[in-house]
Design an enzyme around this catalytic site. Structure first.
Site, short mmCIF file in Angstrom:
data_model
loop_
_atom_site.label_atom_id
_atom_site.label_comp_id
_atom_site.label_asym_id
_atom_site.label_seq_id
_atom_site.Cartn_x
_atom_site.Cartn_y
_atom_site.Cartn_z
NE ARG A 155 1.97 -6.57 10.95
CZ ARG A 155 1.50 -7.72 10.49
NH1 ARG A 155 0.53 -7.74 9.61
NH2 ARG A 155 1.98 -8.86 10.92
CE1 TYR A 204 -3.07 -3.03 -0.10
CE2 TYR A 204 -1.96 -3.71 1.91
CZ TYR A 204 -2.79 -4.00 0.85
OH TYR A 204 -3.33 -5.24 0.72
NE ARG A 236 -0.84 -17.83 7.95
CZ ARG A 236 0.19 -18.26 7.26
NH1 ARG A 236 -0.02 -18.96 6.15
NH2 ARG A 236 1.42 -18.02 7.65
C1 LIG Z 1 -7.08 -13.42 5.92
C2 LIG Z 1 -5.89 -12.55 6.23
C3 LIG Z 1 -6.02 -11.17 6.20
C4 LIG Z 1 -4.93 -10.34 6.52
N1 LIG Z 1 -5.11 -8.98 6.58
C5 LIG Z 1 -4.08 -8.19 6.99
C6 LIG Z 1 -4.25 -6.80 7.22
O1 LIG Z 1 -5.35 -6.24 7.12
N2 LIG Z 1 -3.18 -6.06 7.58
C7 LIG Z 1 -1.94 -6.63 7.79
O2 LIG Z 1 -0.99 -5.92 8.14
N3 LIG Z 1 -1.75 -7.96 7.61
C8 LIG Z 1 -2.79 -8.74 7.24
N4 LIG Z 1 -2.59 -10.10 7.14
C9 LIG Z 1 -1.26 -10.67 7.45
C10 LIG Z 1 -1.21 -11.15 8.90
O3 LIG Z 1 -1.38 -10.08 9.82
C11 LIG Z 1 0.13 -11.86 9.21
O4 LIG Z 1 1.18 -10.95 9.07
C12 LIG Z 1 0.39 -13.06 8.31
O5 LIG Z 1 -0.77 -13.84 8.17
C13 LIG Z 1 1.52 -13.93 8.84
O6 LIG Z 1 1.26 -14.34 10.17
P1 LIG Z 1 0.72 -15.83 10.54
O7 LIG Z 1 1.71 -16.78 10.01
O8 LIG Z 1 0.61 -15.82 12.03
O9 LIG Z 1 -0.61 -15.99 9.86
C14 LIG Z 1 -3.68 -10.93 6.83
C15 LIG Z 1 -3.56 -12.33 6.86
C16 LIG Z 1 -4.64 -13.14 6.58
C17 LIG Z 1 -4.49 -14.64 6.65
S1 SF4 Z 2 -7.79 -22.00 6.74
FE1 SF4 Z 2 -5.90 -23.19 6.91
S2 SF4 Z 2 -4.22 -21.69 6.99
FE2 SF4 Z 2 -6.15 -20.58 7.37
S3 SF4 Z 2 -6.34 -20.54 9.60
FE3 SF4 Z 2 -7.45 -22.35 8.90
S4 SF4 Z 2 -5.99 -24.04 8.97
FE4 SF4 Z 2 -4.83 -22.13 9.11
#
Ligand SMILES: Cc1cc2nc3c(=O)[nH]c(=O)nc-3n(C[C@H](O)[C@H](O)[C@H](O)COP(=O)(O)O)c2cc1C
Ligand code: SF4
Length: 496
Positions: free
Chosen positions: A295, A248, A420
């Site tokens: 962030r 962005y 997630r």
């Molecule tokens: C469905 C979804 C929506 C997300 N929306 C944002 C968001 O609005 N802003 C942001 O900074 N990161 C967003 N992310 C990234 C997450 O904040 C995070 O950095 C990324 O999923 C990696 O972390 P994890 O491995 O714990 O999922 C999003 C991730 C997912 C899965």
């Molecule tokens: S849909 Fe898959 S990757 Fe996403 S939160 Fe659920 S198990 Fe994790």
């Protein structure tokens, strides 16, 4: 580091869950001071996740409230509300904060989180700006309407077809010719940006300073961000998170690709100028005691993009300018995204940099788990060396207590975030806290949720969205009627 070598499927890291007492005595579940006057009761953190549940006018809906209520049930130390637009412009079912009329809905969101977390969760809202990205057009429409017929294009046609009459050709003739032209001709006569608009959809860059609204970004953004922060405070949020990450506007100002020549592009100093001006404006409007976090990317993970050296340099500047925390992400850029289908918009999490942002179990030798921690660790080290105590948040493939605890123990971050895993089981922090870690529903890191996000569908998790009784009136369903919108409720066995 970017994805390298062959991809292999990684097993989930083994999980050893602590007893209730061990959790209570752990680093992850210990308090932390954020900013001048806020204490988060734990270092457990839910980063921003867009669930596509707002109205098309950007207002909070009952489904938005349910989404955050469910995360608040788990009582994380910090919960960050999804990326919320600071302008008062149509942007589909994304939350907005660009006008005072959005405040009552956001206040209801704050109240919901306070109630469901019993006041234990600190609540921030991520605020963002983005520039125009259009859907990939039908070629017919592109050549018939969207493409601007310029003298340069006429000149290219004249050269390629070896016929000078094209230099004077009327608009309509050029359009008709191109509509029927073969691919080689199209690739030859269109410039890179025109070809991109045809193949991927029109997308603005923050260095398109020939466009007046892009030229004026440094003039308007500090005020827009500051107004949004003022509204966040009025709505009752504990703080704002400035979205300087991923694809962005603000991340693009920080990017090495930023070639603006007005003092806001080129050198690191110039690329950081607007992000620092926005931070100062937000601070001035929101107040010294209000939490203002950022962030941003520890690495863009694209060719020619900013790397960890840049991120370390920016981190020290942000800390020196008084930011209250830094949350480090990685990648998620448009530059390497896959071509979208006709009628869909390019999505910044489909290419290699998108992989780095939300890594899956199908990975290179490095694997997805804690993959981005070294970025946060390097930034934190540099900030501490510079004499600042600013907390640093890490995220990316973190899914067990042991992982989080080890990160904190090694001093790689001050707070550990899980997106997630918390979607897979919004109660997981509470389960660990109560000594029921063995009941955690573990994320599989295969990105079904991210696929829904990509198609702008209401985000759910495959581990729970099909588990419901269609006759149960307490279950609300996604608009496709096939998925439950929130994780099934959980209560500790001793509470029945
Ligand atoms: C469905 C979804 C929506 C997300 N929306 C944002 C968001 O609005 N802003 C942001 O900074 N990161 C967003 N992310 C990234 C997450 O904040 C995070 O950095 C990324 O999923 C990696 O972390 P994890 O491995 O714990 O999922 C999003 C991730 C997912 C899965
Ligand atoms: S849909 Fe898959 S990757 Fe996403 S939160 Fe659920 S198990 Fe994790």
């Amino acid at each position: 580091m970017s994805l390298s070598g062959p991809r292999v499927r990684h097993p989930l890291p083994p999980a050893r869950w602590p007893t209730r007492e061990a959790a209570a005595g752990s680093r992850w579940f210990s308090p932390i001071r954020i900013g001048r006057s806020l204490t988060a009761l734990e270092r457990t953190w839910v980063p921003a996740m867009v669930p596509w549940r707002a109205t098309d006018d950007g207002l909070v809906t009952p489904e938005v409230l349910d989404w955050y209520a469910r995360f608040a049930d788990g009582q994380p130390g910090v919960l960050v509300v999804e990326a919320t637009g600071i302008r008062d412009i149509a942007s589909g079912p994304l939350l907005r904060i660009g006008d005072d009329r959005f405040v009552p809905g956001l206040r209801a969101l704050v109240d919901t989180v306070r109630e469901h977390s019993r006041g234990r969760t600190r609540l921030f809202i991520q605020i963002l700006d983005f520039v125009t990205v259009r859907r990939r057009p039908e070629p017919e429409r592109f050549f018939g309407r969207y493409l601007e017929v310029t003298d340069a294009l006429r000149g290219q046609l004249a050269l390629w077809l070896d016929d000078p009459r094209w230099r004077e050709a009327p608009d309509q003739s050029v359009r008709e010719f191109l509509r029927a032209a073969d691919r080689v001709t199209i690739e030859t006569v269109l410039n890179d940006r025109e070809l991109e608009a045809l193949d991927y959809g029109y997308r603005e860059r923050i260095w398109d300073t020939q466009l007046p609204h892009i030229q004026e970004l440094p003039r308007v953004l500090p005020g827009l961000f500051a107004d949004a922060a003022r509204r966040a405070r009025e709505a009752g949020f504990d703080g704002v998170e400035l979205h300087y990450a991923h694809a962005y506007t603000m991340a693009s100002f920080l990017s090495r690709l930023n070639t603006r020549r007005d003092g806001y592009g080129g050198s690191r100093e110039n690329r950081a100028r607007l992000p620092l001006e926005v931070l100062a404006a937000v601070r001035a409007r929101a107040g010294e005691d209000y939490v203002v976090g950022i962030r941003y990317l520890g690495e863009e993970a694209i060719e020619g993009g900013s790397d960890l050296d840049d991120a370390v340099w920016f981190g020290v500047r942000f800390a020196g300018a008084g930011v209250d925390y830094l949350s480090v992400s990685k990648g998620g850029r448009f530059e390497d995204a896959k071509q979208p289908k006709i009628g869909e918009a390019v999505y910044p999490y489909t290419g290699p940099s998108g992989y780095e942002c939300m890594p899956t179990v199908l990975s290179d030798a490095g694997g997805p788990f804690g993959r981005n921690v070294p970025l946060a660790a390097a930034i934190r080290r540099a900030i501490r060396d510079a004499g600042w105590q600013t907390p640093v948040v890490t995220s990316g493939g973190i899914a067990t207590f042991d992982q989080a605890e080890a990160i904190l123990e090694r001093g790689e971050a001050d707070c550990v975030a899980a997106a997630r895993q918390t979607l897979a089981d919004p109660d997981w922090f509470r389960k660990i806290r109560l000594g029921h870690g063995d009941r955690v529903r573990r994320c599989e890191f295969t990105n079904y949720c991210e696929g829904l996000d990509q198609r702008h569908k209401q985000v759910t998790c495959k581990l729970w969205d099909r588990a419901f009784d269609p006759a149960d009136p307490a279950v609300s369903l996604a608009s496709d009627g096939r998925r439950r919108l929130s994780a099934p409720p959980w209560s500790p066995p001793d509470e029945g």
